[in-house]
Design an enzyme around this catalytic site. Sequence first.
Site, short mmCIF file in Angstrom:
data_model
loop_
_atom_site.label_atom_id
_atom_site.label_comp_id
_atom_site.label_asym_id
_atom_site.label_seq_id
_atom_site.Cartn_x
_atom_site.Cartn_y
_atom_site.Cartn_z
N ARG A 1 2.44 77.26 51.52
CA ARG A 1 3.18 78.39 52.10
C ARG A 1 3.26 78.22 53.60
O ARG A 1 2.38 77.64 54.22
CB ARG A 1 2.41 79.69 51.86
CG ARG A 1 2.44 80.23 50.48
CD ARG A 1 1.61 81.51 50.44
NE ARG A 1 2.42 82.67 50.83
CZ ARG A 1 3.23 83.28 49.98
NH1 ARG A 1 3.36 82.87 48.75
NH2 ARG A 1 3.92 84.34 50.37
N LYS B 1 5.67 90.25 51.62
CA LYS B 1 6.61 91.36 51.43
C LYS B 1 5.89 92.70 51.33
O LYS B 1 6.34 93.70 51.88
CB LYS B 1 7.44 91.12 50.16
CG LYS B 1 8.68 90.29 50.45
CD LYS B 1 9.60 90.24 49.25
CE LYS B 1 9.13 89.20 48.27
NZ LYS B 1 10.09 88.92 47.20
N GLU C 1 12.14 87.34 44.12
CA GLU C 1 12.09 88.61 43.40
C GLU C 1 12.75 89.65 44.31
O GLU C 1 12.38 89.76 45.48
CB GLU C 1 10.63 89.00 43.12
CG GLU C 1 10.58 90.30 42.33
CD GLU C 1 9.16 90.76 42.00
OE1 GLU C 1 8.20 90.03 42.28
OE2 GLU C 1 9.06 91.87 41.45
P1 ATP Z 1 5.53 87.55 49.21
O1 ATP Z 1 4.17 86.97 49.02
O2 ATP Z 1 5.96 87.70 50.62
O3 ATP Z 1 5.76 88.79 48.39
P2 ATP Z 1 6.70 86.06 47.17
O4 ATP Z 1 6.17 84.70 46.97
O5 ATP Z 1 6.26 87.11 46.22
O6 ATP Z 1 6.50 86.46 48.65
P3 ATP Z 1 9.26 85.64 46.05
O7 ATP Z 1 10.46 86.48 46.20
O8 ATP Z 1 8.57 85.60 44.74
O9 ATP Z 1 8.25 86.09 47.18
O10 ATP Z 1 9.53 84.18 46.58
C1 ATP Z 1 10.68 83.42 46.36
C2 ATP Z 1 10.35 82.00 46.69
O11 ATP Z 1 9.99 81.88 48.06
C3 ATP Z 1 9.17 81.51 45.88
O12 ATP Z 1 9.46 80.23 45.38
C4 ATP Z 1 8.04 81.49 46.86
O13 ATP Z 1 7.11 80.50 46.52
C5 ATP Z 1 8.76 81.21 48.17
N1 ATP Z 1 7.98 81.73 49.30
C6 ATP Z 1 7.57 83.00 49.49
N2 ATP Z 1 6.82 83.10 50.61
C7 ATP Z 1 6.75 81.86 51.13
C8 ATP Z 1 6.10 81.29 52.28
N3 ATP Z 1 5.37 82.03 53.10
N4 ATP Z 1 6.27 79.97 52.50
C9 ATP Z 1 7.00 79.21 51.67
N5 ATP Z 1 7.62 79.67 50.58
C10 ATP Z 1 7.50 80.98 50.30
MG MG Z 2 6.47 87.00 44.20
#
Ligand code: ATP
Ligand code: MG
Length: 561
Positions: free
Chosen positions: A264, A274, A40
């Site tokens: 994760r 984020k 995102e």
């Molecule tokens: P955050 O929790 O930091 O806001 P998010 O999951 O909302 O992260 P996205 O931009 O939605 O961030 O994530 C893009 C991809 O990266 C998704 O498939 C998510 O599952 C993966 N991702 C995000 N954080 C991690 C992590 N700590 N370890 C592994 N994969 C991750």
């Molecule tokens: Mg997200």
Amino acid sequence: MNTVDTELHPAAPKDFIRAMIENDLNARRHAGVQTRFPPEPNGYLHLGHAKSICLNFGVAQEFSGACNLRFDDTNPLKESQEYVDSIRKDVRWMGFTWTNECYASDYFEQLYAFAEALIFAGKAYVDSQTMEEIRTNRGTLTKVGVDSPYRTRSVEENIALFRQMRDGQFADGAHVLRAKIDMAAANIVMRDPTLYRIRRATHHRTGNTWCIYPLYDFTHCISDSLEKITHSLCTLEFANNRELYDWVLESLNLFPSRQTEFARLSITRTILSKRKLIQLVEEKHVAGWDDPRMPTLSGMRRRGVPPEALRDFCQRIGVARAENTVDFSLLEFCIREHLNTTAPRAMAVLDPLKLIIENYPEGQVEWFDLPLTPDAPEKGVRRIPFSREIWIEREDFREDAPKKFFRLAPGQEVRLRCAYYITCKAVQKDENGNITALVCTYDPQSRGGGTPDNRKVKGTLHWVSASHATPITVRLYDHLFTQDDPDNVPDGQSFIDTINPASLVTVSALSDPTVAALKPGETVQFERLGYFCADADSTPEDTVFNRTATLKDTWAKMEKR
Ligand code: ATP
Ligand code: MG
């Protein structure tokens, strides 16, 4: 599909996801593998994303498939073009090339049509309860939900209302579109989840075309399906959403993409969220998203971390279903492994102490060869000037040296790296007793660092010729947080309270003159001090270096235990 050089990215050991894909291909469930990395654009990418990037692009590469970069941009309030641009740059920097660049917002028309299709099939309805009512009536783990009074609206009424929602005839929050599934479902996600909400906000790509926006659970599966994603890999927090993912695709009879969850990444002394990283930036606890203390990919890049080290790190941590926290020292280990062979050696002194070699001819200058990479002589040497007065590191001298102090002390002989053996003869002090200079003698026969009689010395010091020394600025970075889990704080505190006040120490240092010519992004190993990367803040008068990592290898030690 062209991604990274396979030599830099050897096939990873087979984890449960790769085993599953292999099974699927053997069972001819799919003709090929299609994955996607779906950020995102509401922040910069961090190390957690690196894991997802390496997995999605890596799997596609290993199975000769394809991987899309898809921006999951359905929440206009938090998203921006700046984030889109940074994500594209970071994925490329990681060494990957996407097959298609996709945007969930490009599917808004199709998503809307699918929503109408659900209404016509009697599988969605417009709910006019308040957000509060919807939340309360959803029930809990121990209490089933309560049907909305609007759940029995006719298809005609639902279609008319939904079209009016789209046409902007209602205020934000007046209605939502919900799937009609089961208010008593054990999985709360299935209790008539919201699919669309009214939100007047300017989208960074579609502008004001829409005032209703689809929610994640409706958008993600359909986007996957439209792109014919075979394996939709996401993190464990979406496990409960899988049932809804399948429900939407089955209800609409769409290409059956399948979701699989993995753990994760979490790293000690590090925040990977984020939302919290935005807080660090907005409250100015750091200098920006690319502050070298940030776990963002842009921060890592600025710190001097090579993408190869991050790919290596992601391969070593592997992919599994069980959550665990990786020690930060593993990341440092990967960084050192890589920089040890790629970062050329140089000399700098961070806390200079003057050393005068009284029997060395005044005005004489000799040039010594410092091997750029000791293990690879073919990489050449750096020519370093030597003269009668040099700078050494203040901590390399002790007046009252303890027994095992093998560096310089009164009467003790040490080697100056690739130059001569010297012996400390006298200590000069100011009126307050502070040491201002050391007076030494050198052994002319020890030129290059050894003697004809094979005399052994235990210490080797780095140094810089005083008349040639170039001032540089060095930023010494340490962990941004003082404890392993920055979120583990007493009530009323937050991770902000665990910020390490000494995470950045800036010093004026002296280096050999060749170092000032390094361009931003270029890395060196300052002998005995660590790996450093020239920063974009450098000016013609002052080169600024960020410490990427020290030389101390805590990980190797831990592994030996
Ligand atoms: P955050 O929790 O930091 O806001 P998010 O999951 O909302 O992260 P996205 O931009 O939605 O961030 O994530 C893009 C991809 O990266 C998704 O498939 C998510 O599952 C993966 N991702 C995000 N954080 C991690 C992590 N700590 N370890 C592994 N994969 C991750
Ligand atoms: Mg997200």
